[in-house]
Design a protein around this motif. Structure first.
Motif: not given
Length: 189
Positions: A119-134, A149-161
């Protein structure tokens, strides 16, 4: 009308009736298939013995149940619930269970990948944690864009990169993918 639980002979008959030449696998998906492990084991054993390739989609929260059926599945997609999902009060403990489930399927030689909805609220450090463990488990990561949906927003293109770059610190380029919930985009569900 079919009674619940479905008779395994009837289920096998239905699968055979629906089979086409392009059938990849029989997929077990939501709710959560591992909530009904005894039935899942009986049905998957029947289909496995019938020569079918089996695919499981799981939320990953039930590693003890996963260990009862892992050897029957050739493919497994296991969720990693991002912190921004609000899926659990003890989010890190949930993710640890998901990692445990992934480990069970990879050790059973299932072609396993993890999926995280961002989501737009996803933290980069969490992605790093998932990737490191995987990476330790040699498990690819699919980053799926949330359907807003509702208050949940998709991430920007910049965030996806940023997410894919963060994952690439630990996973190779062939172990990172982006996806969308195609069924929602085309209006199936």
């Amino acid at each position: 009308m079919v009674s619940n639980p479905v008779d395994t002979a009837l289920l096998l008959k239905c699968v055979k009736m629906l089979e086409t030449s392009d059938l990849h696998s029989v997929s077990f998906t939501g709710g959560e298939p591992l909530h009904q492990t005894d039935f899942l084991k009986i049905v998957s054993e029947t289909l496995f013995q019938g020569g079918y390739t089996l695919y499981l989609e799981t939320n990953g929260s039930l590693p003890n149940c996963a260990s009862n059926v892992a050897e029957l599945f050739e493919y497994c997609c296991c969720d990693i619930k991002d912190e921004s999902s609000g899926a659990a009060s003890d989010w890190k403990a949930l993710v640890e269970k998901e990692f445990e489930t992934i480990q069970i399927f990879t050790e059973a030689k299932a072609k396993t990948f993890a999926k995280v909805v961002v989501t737009s609220k996803t933290k980069i450090e969490n992605i790093e944690w998932y990737a490191r463990e995987l990476a330790k488990m040699r498990c690819p990561l699919c980053i799926q864009i949330v359907t807003p949906f509702s208050e949940v927003k998709k991430p920007s293109i910049k965030q996806l990169f940023q997410f894919t770059e963060a994952a690439s610190k630990y996973l190779g380029k062939n172990d990172i993918s982006l996806s969308i919930q195609a069924h929602k985009v085309v209006g199936i569900l």
